[in-house]
Design a protein around this motif. Structure first.
Motif, PDB file in Angstrom:
ATOM      1  N   GLN A 162       0.397   8.607  -0.196  1.00 43.35           N
ATOM      2  CA  GLN A 162       0.158   7.695  -1.314  1.00 43.35           C
ATOM      3  C   GLN A 162       0.341   8.400  -2.657  1.00 43.35           C
ATOM      4  O   GLN A 162       0.801   7.801  -3.628  1.00 43.35           O
ATOM      5  N   LEU A 163      -0.009   9.694  -2.710  1.00 48.33           N
ATOM      6  CA  LEU A 163       0.188  10.460  -3.944  1.00 48.33           C
ATOM      7  C   LEU A 163       1.666  10.686  -4.224  1.00 48.33           C
ATOM      8  O   LEU A 163       2.057  10.926  -5.367  1.00 48.33           O
ATOM      9  N   GLU A 164       2.483  10.615  -3.173  1.00 48.90           N
ATOM     10  CA  GLU A 164       3.918  10.852  -3.322  1.00 48.90           C
ATOM     11  C   GLU A 164       4.741   9.570  -3.208  1.00 48.90           C
ATOM     12  O   GLU A 164       5.963   9.630  -3.051  1.00 48.90           O
ATOM     13  N   CYS A 165       4.071   8.411  -3.288  1.00 49.04           N
ATOM     14  CA  CYS A 165       4.784   7.153  -3.053  1.00 49.04           C
ATOM     15  C   CYS A 165       5.779   6.803  -4.151  1.00 49.04           C
ATOM     16  O   CYS A 165       6.695   6.012  -3.951  1.00 49.04           O
ATOM     17  N   VAL A 166       5.586   7.398  -5.335  1.00 50.22           N
ATOM     18  CA  VAL A 166       6.520   7.175  -6.443  1.00 50.22           C
ATOM     19  C   VAL A 166       7.250   8.489  -6.703  1.00 50.22           C
ATOM     20  O   VAL A 166       6.633   9.453  -7.169  1.00 50.22           O
ATOM     21  N   GLN A 194       0.819  -1.209   0.000  1.00 50.29           N
ATOM     22  CA  GLN A 194       0.000   0.000   0.000  1.00 50.29           C
ATOM     23  C   GLN A 194       0.853   1.259   0.000  1.00 50.29           C
ATOM     24  O   GLN A 194       0.428   2.311  -0.469  1.00 50.29           O
ATOM     25  N   ARG A 195       2.058   1.157   0.495  1.00 45.74           N
ATOM     26  CA  ARG A 195       2.941   2.322   0.556  1.00 45.74           C
ATOM     27  C   ARG A 195       3.847   2.461  -0.671  1.00 45.74           C
ATOM     28  O   ARG A 195       4.376   3.533  -0.929  1.00 45.74           O
ATOM     29  N   ARG A 196       4.019   1.389  -1.432  1.00 43.21           N
ATOM     30  CA  ARG A 196       5.071   1.405  -2.447  1.00 43.21           C
ATOM     31  C   ARG A 196       4.630   1.094  -3.876  1.00 43.21           C
ATOM     32  O   ARG A 196       5.234   1.593  -4.818  1.00 43.21           O
ATOM     33  N   PRO A 206       0.606   8.097  -8.272  1.00 38.20           N
ATOM     34  CA  PRO A 206       0.080   6.746  -8.490  1.00 38.20           C
ATOM     35  C   PRO A 206      -0.794   6.658  -9.721  1.00 38.20           C
ATOM     36  O   PRO A 206      -0.801   5.654 -10.426  1.00 38.20           O
ATOM     37  N   PHE A 207      -1.521   7.741 -10.018  1.00 40.60           N
ATOM     38  CA  PHE A 207      -2.390   7.742 -11.197  1.00 40.60           C
ATOM     39  C   PHE A 207      -1.567   7.608 -12.477  1.00 40.60           C
ATOM     40  O   PHE A 207      -1.901   6.827 -13.371  1.00 40.60           O
ATOM     41  N   LYS A 208      -0.470   8.373 -12.562  1.00 41.82           N
ATOM     42  CA  LYS A 208       0.380   8.300 -13.748  1.00 41.82           C
ATOM     43  C   LYS A 208       1.008   6.916 -13.881  1.00 41.82           C
ATOM     44  O   LYS A 208       1.073   6.362 -14.990  1.00 41.82           O
ATOM     45  N   CYS A 209       1.464   6.355 -12.751  1.00 43.63           N
ATOM     46  CA  CYS A 209       2.072   5.016 -12.785  1.00 43.63           C
ATOM     47  C   CYS A 209       1.071   3.977 -13.283  1.00 43.63           C
ATOM     48  O   CYS A 209       1.405   3.106 -14.088  1.00 43.63           O
ATOM     49  N   VAL A 210      -0.163   4.073 -12.809  1.00 41.01           N
ATOM     50  CA  VAL A 210      -1.185   3.110 -13.204  1.00 41.01           C
ATOM     51  C   VAL A 210      -1.516   3.284 -14.682  1.00 41.01           C
ATOM     52  O   VAL A 210      -1.630   2.301 -15.428  1.00 41.01           O
ATOM     53  N   ILE A 211      -1.667   4.518 -15.119  1.00 42.45           N
ATOM     54  CA  ILE A 211      -1.998   4.775 -16.526  1.00 42.45           C
ATOM     55  C   ILE A 211      -0.887   4.247 -17.433  1.00 42.45           C
ATOM     56  O   ILE A 211      -1.148   3.699 -18.506  1.00 42.45           O
ATOM     57  N   GLU A 212       0.359   4.396 -17.000  1.00 38.97           N
ATOM     58  CA  GLU A 212       1.484   3.872 -17.777  1.00 38.97           C
ATOM     59  C   GLU A 212       1.438   2.353 -17.893  1.00 38.97           C
ATOM     60  O   GLU A 212       1.833   1.781 -18.912  1.00 38.97           O
TER      61      GLU A 212
END
Length: 485
Positions: free
Chosen positions: A338-342, A211-213, A347-353
């Protein structure tokens, strides 16, 4: 339907002001409304087997209802009783109200009523909310009990004392239970957790680490998504939330988050998706949606889109409300964390990618592109050349077509019709939190075309979706030609 031959019910009507005889559905009665603090007119709508009746009545402009014992002091049958004095302190058997009568006065009016009685607590609005919730919980409101538990988790002053010193005679709603062997958030009242959810002690450290990473693994199958929504819809609390809405009677994603997601996941450190998939599930489809929409309309739109596109129920969907850990109770990551976990991303951009498809939900109760985060999601999908597919409810498509047709019939141009129907948007006016807004706007302006480019893309796929029916498209073209000639 009459109960003149029901001896148990006739025996229950033992008070002189009830009198002997039959009690029937549709009979007009007088009901004492605790919220209004006065007697109001009502009528019997249902006869129950336990010597109780369901009565409905109006308070102001709102329709309310409650279940009362026949011999309750808050129920009076005018044809057999004297006119009520307006004083609620009647003698006789204590009143047993089996579900809340407060249904539409709203927090502001309820707060005013309480302020008269609790004037010494009128210093802070939060204190008002606390005591409004406490009083409504004592009347049986499941929503109010959830509000109290939420206030306690947020360390609102006085909430822990109210919950900790819960009066022994308070009627606990059906979906609540006394604190047992399994604690959830360390409060004396425990939310009944669905069987597919884990308790705090059952959540592993690896789940919390996910959940954190790793946001791309915060997904669930579409079958599981429907299971969660249906579980919410089956709860008595869901109906209470609907009935208390002053105008449109629907439950929003905000409501689902506040009264189901947060209580179910509180103190666990993991969102619903990881509860159902402890090892994580890699996202395949990103769902972009508005939180203010009707959850049932959203469900219908998604189910229709999945059927039409051939997606199966086992497809892994990423739905932010169920993907992220929502309670913000320090037992897990905050939304900001969570918004800054990456680093350097979201997280939205990571998922979309990571996905091939993004489904954007269109419903009548809220426009998803009034939210800047939804605009950001679309911007990222377009930049990455992902497949963007609209999921439109039948109500949404009907409303657009009606407005489009109307504008053309009244002599408007195609551009006028597109504006009237909401096919065109101004995403630059979308809103979100101040801190997020600056960051998101900067990212959008960094790409050529900025908001205008996004507006044009939305117009294109909305128009395609609404006019994809050839017969409809032909009729519109004929309408335009006839108007021009």
């Amino acid at each position: 339907v009459r109960l003149s031959e029901d001896r148990s019910l006739e025996a229950a009507a033992h008070k002189s002001w009830h009198g002997p005889g039959a009690v029937g559905v549709g009979e007009f009665v007088r009901v004492f409304s605790i919220s209004a603090g006065e007697w109001v007119d009502g009528k019997i709508t249902k006869l129950l087997e336990d010597d109780s009746v369901r009565v409905e009545y109006e308070v102001g402009e709102q329709w309310c209802g409650k279940t009362l014992k026949l011999h309750c002091d808050h129920l009076m049958i005018p044809s057999r009783s004297p006119s009520p004095s307006g004083d609620s302190s009647t003698s006789g058997a204590p009143c047993k109200e089996l579900d809340p009568g407060w249904s539409g006065l709203g927090r502001e009016q309820a707060r005013k009523l309480l302020t008269k009685k609790e004037h010494d607590m009128a210093e802070k609005v939060r204190e008002h909310d606390l005591w409004v919730a406490a009083n409504l919980a004592m009347q049986g409101s499941e929503q109010a009990v959830c509000d109290l538990l939420s206030m306690k988790s947020q360390n609102v002053e006085g909430a822990a004392n109210i919950i900790g010193d819960h009066p022994p005679d308070v009627q606990i709603p059906s979906f609540m239970k006394r604190q047992g062997s399994k604690h959830h958030g360390d409060h004396p009242l425990d939310v009944q957790i669905p069987s597919f959810m884990k308790r705090p002690g059952e959540v592993s450290s690896s789940m919390k680490e996910l959940q954190r990473r790793e946001p791309t693994k915060w997904a669930m199958t579409f079958r599981q998504w429907n299971k969660v929504v249906n579980e919410c819809k089956d709860r008595a609390l869901y109906m209470e939330l609907r009935l208390k809405k002053p105008f449109d009677k629907f439950v929003s994603i905000y409501d689902i988050n506040d009264y189901f997601v947060k209580p179910w996941t509180r103190s666990t450190g993991c969102g619903i998706a990881l509860h159902m998939n402890p090892h994580g599930l890699e996202a395949e489809i990103m769902i972009s949606h508005a939180w203010g929409e009707d959850v049932e309309e959203c469900q219908r739109a998604l189910q229709a889109r999945f059927r039409e596109s051939g997606f199966h129920d086992g497809s892994a969907v990423w739905f932010c409300t169920f993907a992220q850990y929502q309670p913000g109770d320090r037992r897990g990551p905050t939304i900001k964390e969570q918004l800054e976990c990456v680093p350097g991303s979201s997280p939205f951009k990571c998922v979309i990618e990571s996905v091939n498809t993004m489904v954007v939900v269109h419903t009548t109760k809220a426009d998803l592109y009034s939210r800047l985060w939804c605009v950001h999601e679309l911007d990222e999908a377009l930049a990455l050349e992902k497949s963007v597919i609209p999921a439109m409810s039948e109500e949404y498509k009907r409303d657009i077509r009606e407005e489009y047709h109307l504008a053309l019939r009244m002599g408007g141009s195609r551009a006028d019709a597109e504006k009237a129907a909401g096919l065109t948007v101004q995403t630059a006016r979308a809103g979100c939190g101040k801190d997020d807004k600056a960051m998101l706007m900067k990212q959008i302006f960094a790409r050529p075309g900025g908001f205008d480019r996004i507006d044009e893309s939305i117009k294109r796929f909305r128009t395609r979706a609404v006019l994809q029916d050839r017969a409809l498209g032909k009729a519109l073209e004929q309408c335009v030609r006839s108007l021009r000639h």
